[in-house]
Design an enzyme around this catalytic site. Structure first.
Site, short mmCIF file in Angstrom:
data_model
loop_
_atom_site.label_atom_id
_atom_site.label_comp_id
_atom_site.label_asym_id
_atom_site.label_seq_id
_atom_site.Cartn_x
_atom_site.Cartn_y
_atom_site.Cartn_z
N GLY A 16 0.77 -1.58 0.06
CA GLY A 16 -0.33 -0.36 -0.26
C GLY A 16 1.03 1.46 -0.20
O GLY A 16 2.10 1.04 -0.09
N GLY A 18 1.22 5.75 1.60
CA GLY A 18 0.94 6.83 2.53
C GLY A 18 0.76 7.95 1.34
O GLY A 18 1.49 8.15 0.02
N TYR A 20 3.54 9.74 2.72
CA TYR A 20 4.98 9.83 1.89
C TYR A 20 5.55 8.48 1.24
O TYR A 20 6.48 9.02 1.90
CB TYR A 20 5.26 11.19 2.72
CG TYR A 20 5.83 10.46 4.22
CD1 TYR A 20 7.20 9.66 4.98
CD2 TYR A 20 4.58 10.49 5.56
CE1 TYR A 20 7.53 9.48 5.87
CE2 TYR A 20 4.45 10.63 5.80
CZ TYR A 20 5.73 9.59 6.96
OH TYR A 20 6.06 10.00 7.51
N ALA A 21 5.00 7.62 1.63
CA ALA A 21 5.89 6.72 1.35
C ALA A 21 4.56 5.04 0.71
O ALA A 21 3.95 4.97 0.90
CB ALA A 21 6.07 5.89 2.72
N THR A 22 5.86 4.45 0.73
CA THR A 22 5.37 3.56 -0.54
C THR A 22 5.81 2.09 0.43
O THR A 22 6.74 1.89 0.83
CB THR A 22 5.34 3.23 -1.99
OG1 THR A 22 5.48 3.79 -2.50
CG2 THR A 22 5.08 1.79 -2.50
N VAL A 23 4.70 1.12 1.13
CA VAL A 23 4.93 -0.06 1.93
C VAL A 23 5.24 -1.27 0.30
O VAL A 23 4.03 -1.83 -0.17
CB VAL A 23 4.55 0.17 3.00
CG1 VAL A 23 4.64 -1.00 4.16
CG2 VAL A 23 3.99 1.13 3.49
N LYS A 39 9.41 0.02 4.61
CA LYS A 39 8.51 1.22 3.89
C LYS A 39 9.81 2.54 3.20
O LYS A 39 10.59 1.98 3.35
CB LYS A 39 8.19 1.81 5.53
CG LYS A 39 7.39 2.72 5.26
CD LYS A 39 6.30 3.14 6.07
CE LYS A 39 5.97 4.49 6.31
NZ LYS A 39 5.02 4.40 7.74
N ASP A 132 -1.02 10.79 16.02
CA ASP A 132 -1.61 10.03 14.72
C ASP A 132 -2.27 8.77 14.06
O ASP A 132 -2.26 7.51 13.61
CB ASP A 132 -0.93 9.95 13.31
CG ASP A 132 -1.52 10.22 12.06
OD1 ASP A 132 -2.28 9.80 12.17
OD2 ASP A 132 -0.61 10.23 11.17
N1 ATP Z 1 4.62 -3.60 8.78
C1 ATP Z 1 3.60 -3.07 8.46
N2 ATP Z 1 2.96 -4.56 7.32
C2 ATP Z 1 2.25 -4.96 6.38
N3 ATP Z 1 1.85 -3.70 6.36
C3 ATP Z 1 2.39 -2.68 6.50
C4 ATP Z 1 3.30 -2.23 7.41
N4 ATP Z 1 2.94 -1.25 7.27
C5 ATP Z 1 2.26 -0.28 6.47
N5 ATP Z 1 1.51 -1.66 6.48
C6 ATP Z 1 0.39 -0.98 4.93
O1 ATP Z 1 0.92 0.00 3.94
C7 ATP Z 1 -0.36 1.01 3.54
C8 ATP Z 1 0.86 1.78 4.13
O2 ATP Z 1 1.80 2.41 5.14
P1 ATP Z 1 1.72 3.74 5.92
O3 ATP Z 1 2.00 4.16 6.90
O4 ATP Z 1 2.63 4.10 4.09
O5 ATP Z 1 0.87 4.79 5.44
P2 ATP Z 1 -0.41 4.67 6.53
O6 ATP Z 1 -0.34 5.07 7.26
O7 ATP Z 1 -1.86 4.56 5.53
O8 ATP Z 1 -0.60 6.77 5.38
P3 ATP Z 1 -0.54 8.20 6.35
O9 ATP Z 1 1.22 7.94 6.25
O10 ATP Z 1 -0.64 8.90 5.05
O11 ATP Z 1 -1.13 8.21 7.49
C9 ATP Z 1 -0.96 0.80 5.29
O12 ATP Z 1 -2.21 0.64 3.98
C10 ATP Z 1 -0.74 -0.21 5.80
O13 ATP Z 1 -1.74 -0.97 5.97
#
Ligand code: ATP
Length: 479
Positions: A16, A18, A20-23, A39, A132
């Site tokens: 997914g 967010g 400022y990042a792609t995971v 991330k 947050d």
């Molecule tokens: N450790 C992890 N294991 C599995 N999925 C993850 C993990 N970390 C993040 N994700 C998934 O990746 C997606 C992007 O995460 P990220 O933290 O970059 O953004 P966000 O929390 O969705 O958005 P924002 O940073 O804008 O609040 C999320 O939907 C999350 O469910």
């Protein structure tokens, strides 16, 4: 879509992205092949404040190691990107989990809140405020068992209990009103967000859900009191906690210490590894006292141990381990009941210690399980018949109360749903729906009966003042 290349890692898929990042889901080449989440943040798109957030996240995740906080395993960078390697959470996030289930029963909500509270307790002990908290940042592990982990510390900061800050942070829907209205806040903003998360778990959507930011800002500005949806029933402890968290004025809001000690959470008996160890020590002591013929003390030790054991049994997801623990705990209950009857005449201590025995019995007696699939099927087939849907929903609520050990209300609910379902079953023509309905009514009658029997055992208690309405009018036979 092609995946980028990250040194030393094989990327499996994009999970997914967010703001400022792609995971990505990945594993280390030539290593143990353990799956991780990476991330990745494009440095060229990052503002100065975003870089500060990332540094905060890295710094915090590196030192904050806790069972309910997403673990950071590594971090590094190249010319274009910064990477954080984290443990991979295979259950998605809480927001998706709630969407799939529409809303969560109180016992599941309690379980998640307990785990969130344990993480917050740890964060408070390090003077860290998350800033947050929202369901998207609460990640879930399915294996080995359903576990919640707090992630995304991009906005977190060090804040002692009453230290104030002035910058805008967080996601508006979950953001404490003082951040938006006064631009001045302290660590209690996390408690507001917990209240909103709890609301979303119980009722399926956040209380200030709006179609635009403007509308949301209006609702927050008005300090519109948050009302719980009508026709929804939650236990008084649950209601007390949610309303104490959702106080607009932070000085009226529940404090961290009050939150950690709240009876709805019952954090003291949360099903943790430490509490399992405590339960084992207590039960060994009980056996020893029992051998020494110190019956009263042995009884109390059994009860204290059982208060820790019951959430552990309820929480165990491995069927074999669950059954083994259930059998073991059943023996302790039996022994506690025997000991209690030996000295019941002298027994004057009217504390809630005595509740443990029937509470545990209830959880264990529920061997005949509620088959959610056939229940759902029946619900989807019941829409054309007036009253059937409502009756089924009441039965589901009864299940929930039963699993929480609230037998009086569970029995009332079983009674009401059977009052509606039994006549409907009598009129139902043969067919698949009748078979499902027959099975459901039979199960709820059985559960109603065992709940009734269980309430009967409360008379064993020296106080013996339980008022119960019994299921007598439902001793009907099924055709
Ligand atoms: N450790 C992890 N294991 C599995 N999925 C993850 C993990 N970390 C993040 N994700 C998934 O990746 C997606 C992007 O995460 P990220 O933290 O970059 O953004 P966000 O929390 O969705 O958005 P924002 O940073 O804008 O609040 C999320 O939907 C999350 O469910």
């Amino acid at each position: 879509m092609s995946l980028p290349t990250i040194k030393d890692y094989s990327l499996l898929e994009k999970i997914g992205s967010g703001s400022y990042a792609t995971v990505y889901k990945a594993f280390k080449k030539g290593g143990s092949k353990d799956v991780v989440a990476i991330k990745s943040m494009d440095k060229s798109t990052l503002s100065k404040s975003a870089i500060e957030n990332i540094i905060t996240e890295i710094r915090l995740l590196k030192i904050l190691k806790h069972e309910h906080i997403v673990e950071m395993k590594d971090f590094f960078w190249d010319d274009r990107y910064i990477y954080i390697v984290m443990e991979y959470c295979d259950g998605g996030d809480l927001s998706k989990f709630i969407k799939r289930k529409h809303r969560l029963p109180e016992n599941i909500c309690r379980k998640f809140l307990q785990q969130l509270a344990l993480a917050l307790k740890f964060l408070r002990s390090h003077n860290v405020c998350h800033m947050d908290l929202k369901p998207q940042n609460l990640l879930l592990m399915n294996t080995p068992k359903l576990t919640l982990k707090v992630g995304d510390f991009g906005f977190a900061q060090y804040l002692a209990n009453y230290e104030h800050k002035f910058a805008m942070r967080g996601s508006p829907l979950y953001m404490a009103p003082e951040i938006l209205l006064d631009h001045k806040y302290d660590a209690r903003v996390d408690l507001w967000s917990v209240g909103i998360i709890m609301y979303e778990c119980l009722f399926g959507k956040a209380p200030y859900s709006s179609s635009s930011f403007q509308e949301l800002a209006e609702k927050i500005k008005d300090r519109r009191p948050i009302e719980l949806p009508k026709n929804s029933y939650i236990t008084p402890e649950c209601k007390d906690l949610i309303t104490s968290l959702l106080k607009h004025n932070p000085s009226e809001r529940i404090t961290f210490d009050e939150f950690f000690a709240h009876e709805f959470l019952d954090l003291v008996h949360a099903p943790t590894k430490d509490n399992y160890d405590k339960a084992v020590v207590l039960v060994h002591k009980a056996v020893q006292l029992d051998r020494e013929k110190n019956q009263k003390e042995a009884f109390h030790h059994y009860c204290d141990a059982l208060r820790y054991f019951i959430p552990l049994v309820t929480n165990e997801t491995d069927p074999q381990r669950k059954e083994a623990l259930r059998l073991r705990v059943n023996d302790y209950i039996k022994r506690a009941e025997e000991l209690k009857s030996v000295y019941a005449d002298d027994y004057v201590d009217n504390t809630d210690k005595t509740k443990t025995v029937p509470e545990v019995q209830g959880a264990l007696a529920k061997k005949e399980s509620f088959d959610r699939n056939s229940y759902r099927k029946l619900c989807s087939l019941s829409k054309s018949t007036a009253g059937m849907c409502d009756a089924l929903e009441i039965g589901e609520i009864a299940e929930q109360y039963l699993s929480e050990g609230n037998y009086e209300v569970a029995l009332e609910k079983f009674k009401s749903c059977l009052e509606m379902l039994v006549p409907l079953l009598a009129k139902e023509p043969p067919g698949h729906r009748r078979d499902l309905l027959h099975k459901q009514v039979q199960l709820w009658m059985k559960e109603g009966e065992s709940t009734k029997a269980l309430l009967g055992t409360k008379n064993l208690e020296p106080t013996g003042t339980q008022t119960t309405s019994y299921l007598t009018d439902h001793q009907c036979t099924l055709q």
